[in-house]
Design a protein around this motif. Structure first.
Motif, PDB file in Angstrom:
ATOM      1  N   SER A 110       0.861  -1.186   0.000  1.00 27.31           N
ATOM      2  CA  SER A 110       0.000   0.000   0.000  1.00 27.31           C
ATOM      3  C   SER A 110       0.893   1.231   0.000  1.00 27.31           C
ATOM      4  O   SER A 110       1.766   1.353   0.858  1.00 27.31           O
ATOM      5  CB  SER A 110      -0.902   0.001   1.236  1.00 27.31           C
ATOM      6  N   HIS A 111       0.634   2.151  -0.931  1.00 30.62           N
ATOM      7  CA  HIS A 111       1.563   3.280  -1.082  1.00 30.62           C
ATOM      8  C   HIS A 111       1.335   4.377  -0.048  1.00 30.62           C
ATOM      9  O   HIS A 111       2.131   5.321   0.033  1.00 30.62           O
ATOM     10  CB  HIS A 111       1.510   3.819  -2.512  1.00 30.62           C
ATOM     11  N   VAL A 112       0.292   4.231   0.763  1.00 31.78           N
ATOM     12  CA  VAL A 112      -0.048   5.163   1.856  1.00 31.78           C
ATOM     13  C   VAL A 112       0.127   6.646   1.481  1.00 31.78           C
ATOM     14  O   VAL A 112       0.732   7.425   2.218  1.00 31.78           O
ATOM     15  CB  VAL A 112       0.717   4.835   3.172  1.00 31.78           C
ATOM     16  N   GLY A 113      -0.412   7.005   0.328  1.00 28.44           N
ATOM     17  CA  GLY A 113      -0.442   8.408  -0.062  1.00 28.44           C
ATOM     18  C   GLY A 113       0.741   8.867  -0.913  1.00 28.44           C
ATOM     19  O   GLY A 113       0.754   9.993  -1.401  1.00 28.44           O
ATOM     20  N   GLN A 114       1.734   7.993  -1.094  1.00 28.70           N
ATOM     21  CA  GLN A 114       2.897   8.384  -1.916  1.00 28.70           C
ATOM     22  C   GLN A 114       2.579   8.401  -3.409  1.00 28.70           C
ATOM     23  O   GLN A 114       3.346   8.952  -4.198  1.00 28.70           O
ATOM     24  CB  GLN A 114       4.049   7.399  -1.707  1.00 28.70           C
ATOM     25  N   GLY A 115       1.481   7.759  -3.767  1.00 31.25           N
ATOM     26  CA  GLY A 115       1.109   7.658  -5.179  1.00 31.25           C
ATOM     27  C   GLY A 115       1.494   6.297  -5.742  1.00 31.25           C
ATOM     28  O   GLY A 115       2.450   5.666  -5.290  1.00 31.25           O
ATOM     29  N   THR A 116       0.708   5.871  -6.735  1.00 29.00           N
ATOM     30  CA  THR A 116       0.893   4.542  -7.315  1.00 29.00           C
ATOM     31  C   THR A 116       2.274   4.380  -7.954  1.00 29.00           C
ATOM     32  O   THR A 116       2.930   3.351  -7.768  1.00 29.00           O
ATOM     33  CB  THR A 116      -0.206   4.283  -8.367  1.00 29.00           C
ATOM     34  N   ASP A 117       2.738   5.380  -8.683  1.00 30.08           N
ATOM     35  CA  ASP A 117       4.017   5.241  -9.388  1.00 30.08           C
ATOM     36  C   ASP A 117       5.186   5.095  -8.419  1.00 30.08           C
ATOM     37  O   ASP A 117       6.075   4.260  -8.624  1.00 30.08           O
ATOM     38  CB  ASP A 117       4.262   6.447 -10.300  1.00 30.08           C
ATOM     39  N   THR A 118       5.188   5.902  -7.353  1.00 30.97           N
ATOM     40  CA  THR A 118       6.242   5.798  -6.340  1.00 30.97           C
ATOM     41  C   THR A 118       6.184   4.426  -5.671  1.00 30.97           C
ATOM     42  O   THR A 118       7.217   3.761  -5.501  1.00 30.97           O
ATOM     43  CB  THR A 118       6.084   6.912  -5.287  1.00 30.97           C
ATOM     44  N   GLY A 119       4.977   4.004  -5.312  1.00 31.07           N
ATOM     45  CA  GLY A 119       4.808   2.690  -4.682  1.00 31.07           C
ATOM     46  C   GLY A 119       5.346   1.583  -5.567  1.00 31.07           C
ATOM     47  O   GLY A 119       6.099   0.716  -5.112  1.00 31.07           O
ATOM     48  N   ILE A 120       4.984   1.620  -6.836  1.00 31.33           N
ATOM     49  CA  ILE A 120       5.431   0.577  -7.769  1.00 31.33           C
ATOM     50  C   ILE A 120       6.959   0.571  -7.854  1.00 31.33           C
ATOM     51  O   ILE A 120       7.589  -0.492  -7.812  1.00 31.33           O
ATOM     52  CB  ILE A 120       4.774   0.773  -9.155  1.00 31.33           C
ATOM     53  N   SER A 121       7.577   1.736  -7.923  1.00 27.05           N
ATOM     54  CA  SER A 121       9.049   1.738  -8.056  1.00 27.05           C
ATOM     55  C   SER A 121       9.712   1.230  -6.780  1.00 27.05           C
ATOM     56  O   SER A 121      10.767   0.587  -6.835  1.00 27.05           O
ATOM     57  CB  SER A 121       9.563   3.101  -8.496  1.00 27.05           C
ATOM     58  N   GLN A 122       9.115   1.473  -5.618  1.00 30.41           N
ATOM     59  CA  GLN A 122       9.677   0.940  -4.366  1.00 30.41           C
ATOM     60  C   GLN A 122       9.542  -0.586  -4.306  1.00 30.41           C
ATOM     61  O   GLN A 122      10.450  -1.285  -3.844  1.00 30.41           O
ATOM     62  CB  GLN A 122       8.986   1.613  -3.166  1.00 30.41           C
ATOM     63  N   ILE A 123       8.413  -1.112  -4.780  1.00 28.41           N
ATOM     64  CA  ILE A 123       8.215  -2.569  -4.822  1.00 28.41           C
ATOM     65  C   ILE A 123       9.226  -3.207  -5.780  1.00 28.41           C
ATOM     66  O   ILE A 123       9.845  -4.240  -5.475  1.00 28.41           O
ATOM     67  CB  ILE A 123       6.762  -2.907  -5.251  1.00 28.41           C
ATOM     68  N   VAL A 124       9.386  -2.573  -6.934  1.00 27.30           N
ATOM     69  CA  VAL A 124      10.342  -3.081  -7.936  1.00 27.30           C
ATOM     70  C   VAL A 124      11.754  -3.122  -7.355  1.00 27.30           C
ATOM     71  O   VAL A 124      12.479  -4.127  -7.487  1.00 27.30           O
ATOM     72  CB  VAL A 124      10.297  -2.221  -9.228  1.00 27.30           C
ATOM     73  N   ASP A 125      12.153  -2.042  -6.677  1.00 22.58           N
ATOM     74  CA  ASP A 125      13.498  -1.985  -6.069  1.00 22.58           C
ATOM     75  C   ASP A 125      13.706  -3.148  -5.098  1.00 22.58           C
ATOM     76  O   ASP A 125      14.757  -3.812  -5.124  1.00 22.58           O
ATOM     77  CB  ASP A 125      13.686  -0.675  -5.289  1.00 22.58           C
ATOM     78  N   ALA A 126      12.725  -3.374  -4.235  1.00 22.44           N
ATOM     79  CA  ALA A 126      12.851  -4.437  -3.226  1.00 22.44           C
ATOM     80  C   ALA A 126      12.963  -5.803  -3.898  1.00 22.44           C
ATOM     81  O   ALA A 126      13.779  -6.641  -3.495  1.00 22.44           O
ATOM     82  CB  ALA A 126      11.654  -4.397  -2.274  1.00 22.44           C
ATOM     83  N   LEU A 127      12.158  -6.032  -4.940  1.00 20.64           N
ATOM     84  CA  LEU A 127      12.196  -7.329  -5.625  1.00 20.64           C
ATOM     85  C   LEU A 127      13.524  -7.532  -6.352  1.00 20.64           C
ATOM     86  O   LEU A 127      14.100  -8.620  -6.319  1.00 20.64           O
ATOM     87  CB  LEU A 127      11.033  -7.444  -6.611  1.00 20.64           C
TER      88      LEU A 127
END
Ligand code: FE
Ligand code: FE
Ligand code: ZN
Length: 275
Positions: A110-127
């Motif tokens: 859940s991006h908790v207000g950071q926005g979908t694009d930021t959330g997706i890039s953080q998930i990608v980085d972790a993976l």
């Protein structure tokens, strides 16, 4: 023969889960890799993993679908908490290597207000950090109901994560309750939903199913699971799924509100629905 099973308690170890699964007519199962609402994991038991792998092979099980903790949010706001979640993912994937050929599924976050694009890039980085080259376990992103700031409620979001990671070892686990609550009409138009999945993500990425009815109406974005046939999906939706040429080959995991006897009945129900 369908691969059907349910969530099992991992407290007795992997071999015990295989035996429990067999006792309720299952030939796959899911389990939490650690406390689902916390982060603590049991010490590893590689001998138990090896014995379980042998038993799975002997009993011709389908792939298992391990589940990451609900609390693991790879796109949470606070950097330390985000780094902690990424560490949990890396540790889970390292442990899953003792069960090669099986799946590791998790909620993207859940991006908790950071926005979908930021959330997706953080998930990608972790993976990307957690998945070493040649990593033997396929990671599955779960389709979500789109509750709050959840990522994964739209097929496009899952596709963006898959493209960002750029590994063939990333797939999707489709949850029937979540997609229905998210606005994909698998009750009246399963073929249409799968055509959309194929167009956006590609059906070759679809590796597992979570079979749950829903307590809430279509497109409610709620995510409350119900017993099969007793919610807004109805038995017909599951008949369609277990008889679909693409879906019937995938491991099907029940996450309905049940103890083992209820799961045994729903496993049999799904087998009976197959023509
Ligand atoms: Fe889930
Ligand atoms: Fe699920
Ligand atoms: Zn759910």
């Amino acid at each position: 023969m369908l691969y059907v099973g349910c969530h099992l308690s991992a407290s007795g170890g992997n071999l015990e889960m295989v035996r429990t699964a067999q006792s309720i007519g299952a030939n796959t199962f899911a389990f939490f890799t650690r406390n689902p609402r916390g982060s603590k994991a049991k010490p590893e038991d590689l001998e138990d993993c090896a014995r379980a792998m042998e038993a799975l092979k002997d009993a011709s099980f389908g792939p298992l679908v391990a589940h990451g903790a609900y609390t693991m949010n790879l796109c949470t706001l606070e950097p330390d908490a985000r780094a902690f979640a990424a560490g949990v993912l890396a540790d889970d994937l390292r442990r899953m290597a003792a069960l090669p050929g099986n799946y590791y599924n998790f909620h993207p976050g859940s991006h908790v207000g950071q926005g979908t694009d930021t959330g997706i890039s953080q998930i990608v980085d972790a993976l990307k950090k957690a998945m070493a080259p040649g990593y033997p376990v396929t990671v599955l992103l779960e389709t979500m109901a789109g509750k709050g700031s959840e990522i994964g409620g739209r097929f496009e979001e899952l596709k963006a994560i898959i493209d960002g990671v750029g590994s063939e070892h990333v797939g999707v686990c489709l949850d029937s309750c979540h997609v229905h609550d998210g606005g994909y009409d698998i009750v009246n138009d399963l073929d249409g939903v799968l055509a959309e999945f194929d167009r956006i993500i590609g059906l070759d990425r679809l590796k597992a199913l979570h079979l749950n009815d829903s307590k809430n109406p279509f497109e409610s974005h709620k995510d409350r699971h119900e017993l099969l046939g007793q919610g807004s999906l109805g038995v017909g939706a599951f008949r369609g799924i277990v008889n679909h040429p693409v879906l019937k080959k995938l491991p099907m995991i029940l996450e309905t509100p049940n103890e083992l006897p209820g799961y045994a009945r729903e496993i049999q129900l799904l087998r009976d629905l197959e023509k």
